[in-house]
Design an enzyme around this catalytic site. Structure first.
Site, PDB file in Angstrom:
ATOM      1  CE  LYS A 201      34.727  48.347  27.281  1.00 15.73           C
ATOM      2  NZ  LYS A 201      33.481  47.750  26.773  1.00 15.73           N
ATOM      3  CD  GLU A 207      34.605  48.561  43.024  1.00 20.17           C
ATOM      4  OE1 GLU A 207      34.791  49.333  42.079  1.00 20.17           O
ATOM      5  OE2 GLU A 207      33.668  47.904  43.284  1.00 20.17           O
ATOM      6  N   GLY A 262      33.278  43.710  29.098  1.00 21.05           N
ATOM      7  CA  GLY A 262      34.198  43.037  30.110  1.00 21.05           C
ATOM      8  C   GLY A 262      34.068  41.765  30.326  1.00 21.05           C
ATOM      9  NE  ARG A 263      27.788  40.986  30.330  1.00 21.70           N
ATOM     10  CZ  ARG A 263      27.458  42.226  30.402  1.00 21.70           C
ATOM     11  NH1 ARG A 263      28.064  43.146  31.103  1.00 21.70           N
ATOM     12  NH2 ARG A 263      26.499  42.632  29.806  1.00 21.70           N
ATOM     13  CD  GLU A 348      28.180  43.131  34.582  1.00 24.89           C
ATOM     14  OE1 GLU A 348      28.465  43.121  35.768  1.00 24.89           O
ATOM     15  OE2 GLU A 348      29.196  43.080  33.698  1.00 24.89           O
ATOM     16  CG  HIS A 379      29.876  16.038  50.879  1.00 29.44           C
ATOM     17  ND1 HIS A 379      29.736  14.885  51.340  1.00 29.44           N
ATOM     18  CD2 HIS A 379      30.733  15.663  49.558  1.00 29.44           C
ATOM     19  CE1 HIS A 379      30.018  13.909  50.585  1.00 29.44           C
ATOM     20  NE2 HIS A 379      30.807  14.225  49.507  1.00 29.44           N
ATOM     21  CE  LYS A 510      30.382  50.239  38.406  1.00 22.70           C
ATOM     22  NZ  LYS A 510      30.623  50.128  37.207  1.00 22.70           N
TER      23      LYS A 510
HETATM   24  O1  F6P Z   1      30.587  47.128  37.472  1.00 22.55           O
HETATM   25  C1  F6P Z   1      30.456  46.132  36.568  1.00 22.55           C
HETATM   26  C2  F6P Z   1      31.544  46.217  35.406  1.00 22.55           C
HETATM   27  O2  F6P Z   1      31.070  47.335  34.717  1.00 22.55           O
HETATM   28  C3  F6P Z   1      31.495  45.024  34.523  1.00 22.55           C
HETATM   29  O3  F6P Z   1      30.624  44.839  33.558  1.00 22.55           O
HETATM   30  C4  F6P Z   1      33.128  45.212  34.227  1.00 22.55           C
HETATM   31  O4  F6P Z   1      33.509  43.999  33.756  1.00 22.55           O
HETATM   32  C5  F6P Z   1      33.730  45.563  35.557  1.00 22.55           C
HETATM   33  O5  F6P Z   1      32.858  46.578  36.186  1.00 22.55           O
HETATM   34  C6  F6P Z   1      35.101  46.287  35.342  1.00 22.55           C
HETATM   35  O6  F6P Z   1      35.179  47.379  34.679  1.00 22.55           O
HETATM   36  P1  F6P Z   1      36.443  47.996  34.177  1.00 22.55           P
HETATM   37  O7  F6P Z   1      37.054  47.063  33.381  1.00 22.55           O
HETATM   38  O8  F6P Z   1      36.111  49.226  33.210  1.00 22.55           O
HETATM   39  O9  F6P Z   1      37.305  48.433  35.325  1.00 22.55           O
END
Ligand code: F6P
Length: 549
Positions: A201, A207, A262-263, A348, A379, A510
């Protein structure tokens, strides 16, 4: 919440009725299942195996009314800026509302419809082979790079619906910054027939951006000419500038909007992997199920409203019975990733300890969400669910029909469902010392031996669970199920008085990580605030990473 009169009534009610076990309630109430279950959008929710009665539910509904759940729901659908700390709406419901939905701002409807049209064209081109890689061959593998909400939903949905609409296209996912995941995803691939989707987003998530850069380097090293990268990279994002800077043609970008968290984003272009894997029709079926649950949530009276009831049962378990965890147990192997998706969704969204006004809360919010697919989980950790001192709540998710392709596996399906029902029954019923003793003696054990063993075989019981029954695992019912949980989270957030749509708790780590990367490569020294633990670990990592012995 705790100042409301409904809350005080609930406390008094618990003081009066808390001694009643579910076992006695079931014995005394022949209609208990009918009274404490409901159906919506093809889903059946049985919440009768909880430590409550219809009188409890009436008081919980009163709490929902006093806490303004209906007004909050309506504000969400109206696009009000209910995410106050970010001054944003939470309008994920508009993603699946359809072009004719009169309650959605026409501009938003138009923008959503445009993206859906582009997704339809793009997914068809990739699936039918008319989208070509740089040397004119069709795409055979899609590698989707994203993390958190830009990963968990589509990855789970692709697994869940892997039986639908498959062509020869292979869809893979990369989230972790640990290169093992990316390297495993590209292993053996031909770059000329590989398409990367970079989904972020913000397009700044460290990452995802590192993985995307490494994927681009891999492509170039494998002979894809730089000028042809646009045949191999598309983006899903809000941030056109960053997408362009990365080198992806904005024409290859599927837009997102700041009003989609995002979620909550699976129904947006974040769901592109599902459209590519199973076809746009399946993706739109997911929308249809989600839309049906949206409509149910908006229109059903609170007492017959599935997300509201699921939320209220949760509030009862967390805040009155002090049960801080909720285990998600999907009895369908293809839903193995559902606990991870719901973990992010609930934790979250509602893992907060101040209210919307910034005042500290005197009560807990989101439970710890965890779990795995049944019957495997039985199990592993079900011992703890049955006999530990600490009760947990469980949501069992069962699917009545096996897929037509697996008709020959009817015996497996029966065993799976029997296991699911057995667990909720045992958790509810429990087994007393007297019952265990009687069983052991009836099996031929001496009274003395039975006395020694019996305490180990006692089940406290009275452990709460919900069972959600889906007729089959298809896109429509998956859409309804996921939306049920989205709205459950919203209702709980409203009752707790918190903002369910921000996530400040993930930001600080972060920024510390950015500094520590420089500490690890030695380009910066120890800061005044760095603890001796972190300094010691950095020194040890640097030593160990140099000695390869
Ligand atoms: O670090 C958490 C977060 O901000 C989530 O809320 C989000 O879904 C995810 O990182 C990824 O964010 P982006 O889509 O901006 O890479």
């Amino acid at each position: 919440m705790i100042d409301s009169s409904a809350w005080q009534d609930l406390l008094a009610h618990h003081a009066q009725t808390g001694h009643q076990t579910m076992r006695t309630r079931f014995a005394d109430e022949p209609e208990r299942f009918q009274a404490l279950s409901l159906q919506a959008c093809g889903l059946l929710l049985d919440y009768s195996k909880n430590c409550l009665g219809s009188d409890t539910v009436a008081l919980l509904l009163q709490l929902a009314r006093e806490r303004g759940v209906e007004a909050r729901r309506d504000a969400m659908f109206a696009g009000d800026l209910i995410n106050g700390t970010e001054q944003r709406a939470a309008l994920h419901t508009a993603l699946r509302a359809g072009e004719d939905a009169r309650w959605v701002d026409p501009e938003i409807s138009q923008a959503v419809a445009d993206v859906l049209r582009r997704m339809t064209i793009f997914s068809a081109e990739v699936r039918n082979g008319s989208w070509k890689g740089h040397d004119g061959r069709a795409i055979r593998t899609v590698v989707y790079i994203g993390i958190g909400g830009s990963d968990l939903g589509p990855r789970m949905a692709c697994d869940a619906l892997s039986g639908y609409g498959r062509t020869g296209l292979d869809v893979r996912f990369v989230a972790n910054v640990d290169a093992h995941e990316l390297l495993a995803a590209v292993e053996g691939l031909d770059a000329a027939t590989t398409l990367f989707i970079v989904a972020s987003k913000t397009f700044t998530t460290a990452e995802t951006m590192l993985n995307a850069r490494s994927a681009r380097d891999w492509c170039l090293a494998a002979g894809v000419p730089e000028a042809a990268l646009r045949r191999h990279f598309v983006a899903v994002s809000c941030n056109e500038t960053a997408v362009r800077e990365f080198g992806i043609d904005p024409l290859n970008m599927f837009p997102l909007w700041d009003w989609v968290g995002g979620r909550y984003s699976l129904c947006s272009a974040i769901g592109l992997p599902l459209a590519l894997q199973s076809g746009m029709e399946v993706f739109l079926d997911l929308h249809a199920g989600a839309r049906a649950m949206d409509q149910h949530f908006r229109e059903a009276p609170l007492q017959a409203n599935m997300p509201v009831l699921l939320a209220l049962v949760g509030i009862w378990n967390i805040n009155i019975l002090n049960i801080p965890t909720l285990s998600i147990a999907p009895y369908h192997h293809l839903l193995s990733r559902l606990p991870l998706h719901l973990q992010q969704l609930e934790m979250e969204s509602n893992g907060k300890s101040v209210n919307e006004q910034g005042q500290r809360l005197a009560y807990s919010c989101a439970p710890v969400i965890w779990g795995q697919a049944g019957s495997n989980g039985q199990h592993a950790y079900f011992q703890w669910l049955h006999q530990s001192r600490d009760p947990a709540a469980v949501d069992f998710i069962a699917v009545a029909q096996t897929s037509p392709a697996h008709a020959s596996a009817a015996g497996h399906q029966r065993a799976l469902l029997a296991n699911c029902l057995a667990q909720s029954e045992a958790l509810m019923r429990g087994k007393t010392l007297e019952e265990v003793n009687a069983e052991l003696c009836a099996g031929g054990m001496s009274a003395n031996e039975a006395d020694g063993l019996a305490p180990h075989k006692v089940f406290p019981g009275n452990r709460p669970s919900n069972t959600l029954l889906m007729p089959r695992l298809d896109a429509y019912h998956l859409g309804a199920l996921l939306t049920l949980y989205e709205h459950k989270v919203m209702v709980q957030g409203a009752i707790w008085g918190i903002n369910s749509f921000d996530q400040w708790g993930v930001e600080w780590g972060k920024s510390i990580a950015r500094t520590l990367e420089q500490r690890l490569d030695g380009t910066t020294g120890r800061s005044a605030t760095e603890s001796s633990s972190t300094s010691g670990l950095i020194a040890a990592i640097r030593d160990l990473s140099q000695s390869r012995g």
